[in-house]
Scaffold this active site. Sequence first.
Site, mmCIF file in Angstrom:
data_model
loop_
_atom_site.group_PDB
_atom_site.id
_atom_site.type_symbol
_atom_site.label_atom_id
_atom_site.label_comp_id
_atom_site.label_asym_id
_atom_site.label_seq_id
_atom_site.Cartn_x
_atom_site.Cartn_y
_atom_site.Cartn_z
ATOM 1 C CB ALA A 1 44.775 34.131 40.691
ATOM 2 N N GLY A 2 42.572 31.949 41.749
ATOM 3 C CA GLY A 2 42.470 30.546 42.128
ATOM 4 C C GLY A 2 41.512 30.253 43.276
ATOM 5 N N GLY B 1 41.441 31.380 37.601
ATOM 6 C CA GLY B 1 40.235 30.702 37.134
ATOM 7 C C GLY B 1 40.192 29.221 37.435
ATOM 8 C CE LYS C 1 45.009 41.193 38.500
ATOM 9 N NZ LYS C 1 43.956 40.178 38.470
ATOM 10 C CG ASN D 1 36.277 37.634 37.474
ATOM 11 O OD1 ASN D 1 35.103 37.352 37.339
ATOM 12 N ND2 ASN D 1 36.888 38.344 36.568
ATOM 13 C CB THR D 2 36.691 32.288 37.806
ATOM 14 O OG1 THR D 2 37.501 32.962 36.850
ATOM 15 C CG2 THR D 2 36.088 31.049 37.179
#
Lengths: 68, 256
Positions: free
Chosen positions: B185-186, B159, B98, B207-208
């Site tokens: 992301a986001g 995040g 990545k 992830n987050t």
Amino acid sequence: MPELIINGKTESFDPLPESVLALMKAIGLDPDATLAEVDGEIVSRAAATMRKLEPGNKIELVRFVGGG
Amino acid sequence: MTQSLIIAGREFRSRLFIGTGKFSSPEIMRRAIDASGTEMVTVALRRVDISNPQDNMLAPIDRAHVQLLPNTSGARDADEAVRVARLARAASGVDWIKLEVTPDPHYLLPDPVETLKAAEILVKEGFIVLPYINADPVLAKRLQDVGTATVMPLGSPIGSNQGIRTRANLEIIIAQATVPVVIDAGLGLPSHASEAMEMGADAVLVNTAIAVAADPEQMAAAFRLGVEAGRLAYESGPGAVRKTAEASSPLTGFLG
């Protein structure tokens, strides 16, 4: 006392570990989870026993951590 | 049953990719990975703290079923990203990477020029490159032209849990793509992941939102359902959006 520069910090060893693998073991690292770069050159796992160390070598020791 | 996703010849039944950062313990990470049904997880490469050696974080990951995707996080330019990618390949034994180049620590927005430069080098070196990018349709096209395996545009800053704030550009990227599009992301809620899949994204990376949830295992299961629902809806062919009402019940034959 012989010194190595590991991850940017000067560390003294007596005696100097013979190889990259010996260094990992001396520090208490899991050789299966750690990768070394010596003076800018990647040392593969297979070569970790063979790669000899000399005083003043600049060594990066890296491992995987959680990341996104 | 939805269609499989193919990236660089590997088949993925799950369209949910998971990041492994920020979990409070390896066991909680492992349970979240299981609950998510994911077949691809990202990991980062960092210096060892030699005064505090830690366990092998890869140990809880079932690599027979889960593709490892090391990232180049922390790289601020193409040279650093290429160096990290080479180290990651040697450390993991996989060619997948990545690619992320984020010089700005405040918003962590990816540098398009350095990302393209690094992608060209890594593709030539035989890496399977999945670049993290802003939602820039021109850059996405340039990257697929140099041979990246996917493009991974952001929904909103990493995040941030803001969801999809780049919709108009994501729609163009999806329309133009010849490689899988992964919204990365986001994404803060399963509904955001669902929205991405309904738009026609091929996968999402989360992830987050999972790792920092009070119950990461359950949130992973929720994201799994969100992704599956969104994909099922996309493959079912959603009806058109109209400005006026259209009766669902027949307009004829009402009681005289």
